[in-house]
Write a protein that holds these residues in place. Sequence first.
Motif, PDB file in Angstrom:
ATOM      1  N   SER A  93       4.631  -6.112   0.791  1.00 35.80           N
ATOM      2  CA  SER A  93       3.285  -5.810   0.327  1.00 35.80           C
ATOM      3  C   SER A  93       2.268  -6.689   1.039  1.00 35.80           C
ATOM      4  O   SER A  93       2.611  -7.739   1.587  1.00 35.80           O
ATOM      5  N   ALA A  94       1.024  -6.229   1.015  1.00 33.77           N
ATOM      6  CA  ALA A  94      -0.068  -6.983   1.617  1.00 33.77           C
ATOM      7  C   ALA A  94      -1.362  -6.565   0.945  1.00 33.77           C
ATOM      8  O   ALA A  94      -1.424  -5.525   0.284  1.00 33.77           O
ATOM      9  N   ALA A  95      -2.391  -7.386   1.105  1.00 33.09           N
ATOM     10  CA  ALA A  95      -3.696  -7.070   0.536  1.00 33.09           C
ATOM     11  C   ALA A  95      -4.764  -7.219   1.613  1.00 33.09           C
ATOM     12  O   ALA A  95      -4.682  -8.106   2.456  1.00 33.09           O
ATOM     13  N   GLU A  96      -5.745  -6.340   1.563  1.00 27.86           N
ATOM     14  CA  GLU A  96      -6.862  -6.410   2.519  1.00 27.86           C
ATOM     15  C   GLU A  96      -7.650  -7.697   2.333  1.00 27.86           C
ATOM     16  O   GLU A  96      -8.220  -8.225   3.274  1.00 27.86           O
ATOM     17  N   GLY A  97      -7.722  -8.173   1.109  1.00 31.88           N
ATOM     18  CA  GLY A  97      -8.500  -9.370   0.838  1.00 31.88           C
ATOM     19  C   GLY A  97      -8.422  -9.688  -0.631  1.00 31.88           C
ATOM     20  O   GLY A  97      -7.780  -8.979  -1.406  1.00 31.88           O
ATOM     21  N   THR A 150      -3.106 -11.611   6.895  1.00 38.05           N
ATOM     22  CA  THR A 150      -2.589 -12.922   7.277  1.00 38.05           C
ATOM     23  C   THR A 150      -1.377 -13.290   6.432  1.00 38.05           C
ATOM     24  O   THR A 150      -0.572 -14.113   6.828  1.00 38.05           O
ATOM     25  N   THR A 151      -1.272 -12.670   5.286  1.00 33.68           N
ATOM     26  CA  THR A 151      -0.152 -12.934   4.392  1.00 33.68           C
ATOM     27  C   THR A 151       0.483 -11.628   3.955  1.00 33.68           C
ATOM     28  O   THR A 151      -0.224 -10.688   3.579  1.00 33.68           O
ATOM     29  N   MET A 152       1.774 -11.572   4.034  1.00 38.54           N
ATOM     30  CA  MET A 152       2.533 -10.438   3.501  1.00 38.54           C
ATOM     31  C   MET A 152       3.632 -11.004   2.604  1.00 38.54           C
ATOM     32  O   MET A 152       4.030 -12.161   2.750  1.00 38.54           O
ATOM     33  N   PHE A 153       4.112 -10.181   1.709  1.00 41.74           N
ATOM     34  CA  PHE A 153       5.110 -10.624   0.750  1.00 41.74           C
ATOM     35  C   PHE A 153       6.328  -9.710   0.812  1.00 41.74           C
ATOM     36  O   PHE A 153       6.198  -8.492   0.975  1.00 41.74           O
ATOM     37  N   TRP A 154       7.481 -10.319   0.667  1.00 35.53           N
ATOM     38  CA  TRP A 154       8.726  -9.559   0.637  1.00 35.53           C
ATOM     39  C   TRP A 154       9.363  -9.677  -0.738  1.00 35.53           C
ATOM     40  O   TRP A 154       9.538 -10.775  -1.262  1.00 35.53           O
ATOM     41  N   TYR A 155       9.699  -8.506  -1.295  1.00 33.16           N
ATOM     42  CA  TYR A 155      10.321  -8.433  -2.611  1.00 33.16           C
ATOM     43  C   TYR A 155      11.675  -7.749  -2.491  1.00 33.16           C
ATOM     44  O   TYR A 155      11.944  -6.999  -1.555  1.00 33.16           O
ATOM     45  N   ARG A 156      12.458  -7.987  -3.525  1.00 29.17           N
ATOM     46  CA  ARG A 156      13.761  -7.351  -3.627  1.00 29.17           C
ATOM     47  C   ARG A 156      13.849  -6.745  -5.020  1.00 29.17           C
ATOM     48  O   ARG A 156      13.376  -7.343  -5.994  1.00 29.17           O
ATOM     49  N   GLN A 157      14.447  -5.558  -5.111  1.00 30.94           N
ATOM     50  CA  GLN A 157      14.542  -4.902  -6.405  1.00 30.94           C
ATOM     51  C   GLN A 157      15.933  -4.315  -6.583  1.00 30.94           C
ATOM     52  O   GLN A 157      16.368  -3.484  -5.782  1.00 30.94           O
ATOM     53  N   PHE A 158      16.607  -4.731  -7.649  1.00 36.31           N
ATOM     54  CA  PHE A 158      17.890  -4.156  -7.992  1.00 36.31           C
ATOM     55  C   PHE A 158      17.664  -2.989  -8.949  1.00 36.31           C
ATOM     56  O   PHE A 158      16.616  -2.909  -9.597  1.00 36.31           O
ATOM     57  N   PRO A 159      18.647  -2.078  -9.035  1.00 41.44           N
ATOM     58  CA  PRO A 159      18.472  -0.892  -9.885  1.00 41.44           C
ATOM     59  C   PRO A 159      18.034  -1.249 -11.298  1.00 41.44           C
ATOM     60  O   PRO A 159      18.580  -2.161 -11.926  1.00 41.44           O
ATOM     61  N   LYS A 160      17.025  -0.546 -11.771  1.00 34.81           N
ATOM     62  CA  LYS A 160      16.497  -0.693 -13.125  1.00 34.81           C
ATOM     63  C   LYS A 160      15.988  -2.109 -13.416  1.00 34.81           C
ATOM     64  O   LYS A 160      15.921  -2.529 -14.565  1.00 34.81           O
ATOM     65  N   GLN A 161      15.633  -2.823 -12.367  1.00 30.79           N
ATOM     66  CA  GLN A 161      15.067  -4.157 -12.556  1.00 30.79           C
ATOM     67  C   GLN A 161      13.698  -4.209 -11.877  1.00 30.79           C
ATOM     68  O   GLN A 161      13.339  -3.336 -11.101  1.00 30.79           O
ATOM     69  N   SER A 162      12.957  -5.249 -12.211  1.00 32.75           N
ATOM     70  CA  SER A 162      11.630  -5.382 -11.619  1.00 32.75           C
ATOM     71  C   SER A 162      11.714  -6.017 -10.239  1.00 32.75           C
ATOM     72  O   SER A 162      12.791  -6.361  -9.767  1.00 32.75           O
ATOM     73  N   GLY A 191       9.311   0.876   0.868  1.00 30.21           N
ATOM     74  CA  GLY A 191      10.598   0.273   0.554  1.00 30.21           C
ATOM     75  C   GLY A 191      11.697   0.663   1.525  1.00 30.21           C
ATOM     76  O   GLY A 191      11.630   1.701   2.197  1.00 30.21           O
ATOM     77  N   THR A 192      12.701  -0.177   1.594  1.00 28.01           N
ATOM     78  CA  THR A 192      13.888   0.065   2.435  1.00 28.01           C
ATOM     79  C   THR A 192      15.127  -0.105   1.572  1.00 28.01           C
ATOM     80  O   THR A 192      15.329  -1.168   0.983  1.00 28.01           O
ATOM     81  N   ARG A 193      15.910   0.942   1.506  1.00 25.88           N
ATOM     82  CA  ARG A 193      17.154   0.849   0.742  1.00 25.88           C
ATOM     83  C   ARG A 193      18.271   0.458   1.701  1.00 25.88           C
ATOM     84  O   ARG A 193      18.612   1.214   2.605  1.00 25.88           O
ATOM     85  N   LEU A 194      18.796  -0.720   1.501  1.00 21.18           N
ATOM     86  CA  LEU A 194      19.859  -1.243   2.353  1.00 21.18           C
ATOM     87  C   LEU A 194      21.195  -1.117   1.633  1.00 21.18           C
ATOM     88  O   LEU A 194      21.331  -1.566   0.492  1.00 21.18           O
TER      89      LEU A 194
END
Lengths: 110, 115
Positions: free
Chosen positions: B95-99, B31-43, B109-112
């Motif tokens: 990302s997502a979690a079963e519960g 029901t919930t998914m999360f979108w993250y962004r990551q730059f090189p050598k960063q979290s 991941g997708t490298r744009l």
Amino acid sequence: QKEVEQDPGPLSVPEGAIVSLNCTYSNSAFQYFMWYRQYSRKGPELLMYTYSSGNKEDGRFTAQVDKSSKYISLFIRDSQPSDSATYLCAMSPSGTALIFGKGTTLSVSS
Amino acid sequence: GAVVSQHPSWVICKSGTSVKIECRSLDFQATTMFWYRQFPKQSLMLMATSNEGSKATYEQGVEKDKFLINHASLTLSTLTVTSAHPEDSSFYICSAAEGPNYGYTFGSGTRLTVV
């Protein structure tokens, strides 16, 4: 003070060494604690998941959570060159998005 | 274990065009998914929380009109980067979690790259 602090390293160890990775946090509401391994240009891979305090072991990996000290650890026994990666700690209060540490880069030499 | 599939794994687009990234939970409903962004050598930095059947919740500083999120079903969330510019070039991960008793599983991941 950032919510989650993690030493970025790099950390270099010889093959077979025991590796200790750590994170500290400031938000006492965190209940869920995770460790991820991330190889270059890949998505993070879940290694360990712990709810609340305590220890959890899975093969060569042991995760520890000390909520009283707001401190979590990941131990890797008998480290292998294939363990070379970035290790990210992550935590969440409950059912919400994760807050990540900056990640520690580990290099295991053969 | 839970699997989250993300496509495409990499994409190159021209400046000014739009790109859609898909995130699917393959063997569980999310029901919930999360979108993250990551730059090189960063979290990883959380961009938005995607909620099935309702509007996404965006983190401070993330332009909701630029990063359109649609969570039309319990197994699919999409992120569309509209009018992409070179500064949007990054690694996007969902990302997502079963519960509540499971850890969060991430897509690959997708490298744009915007040229």
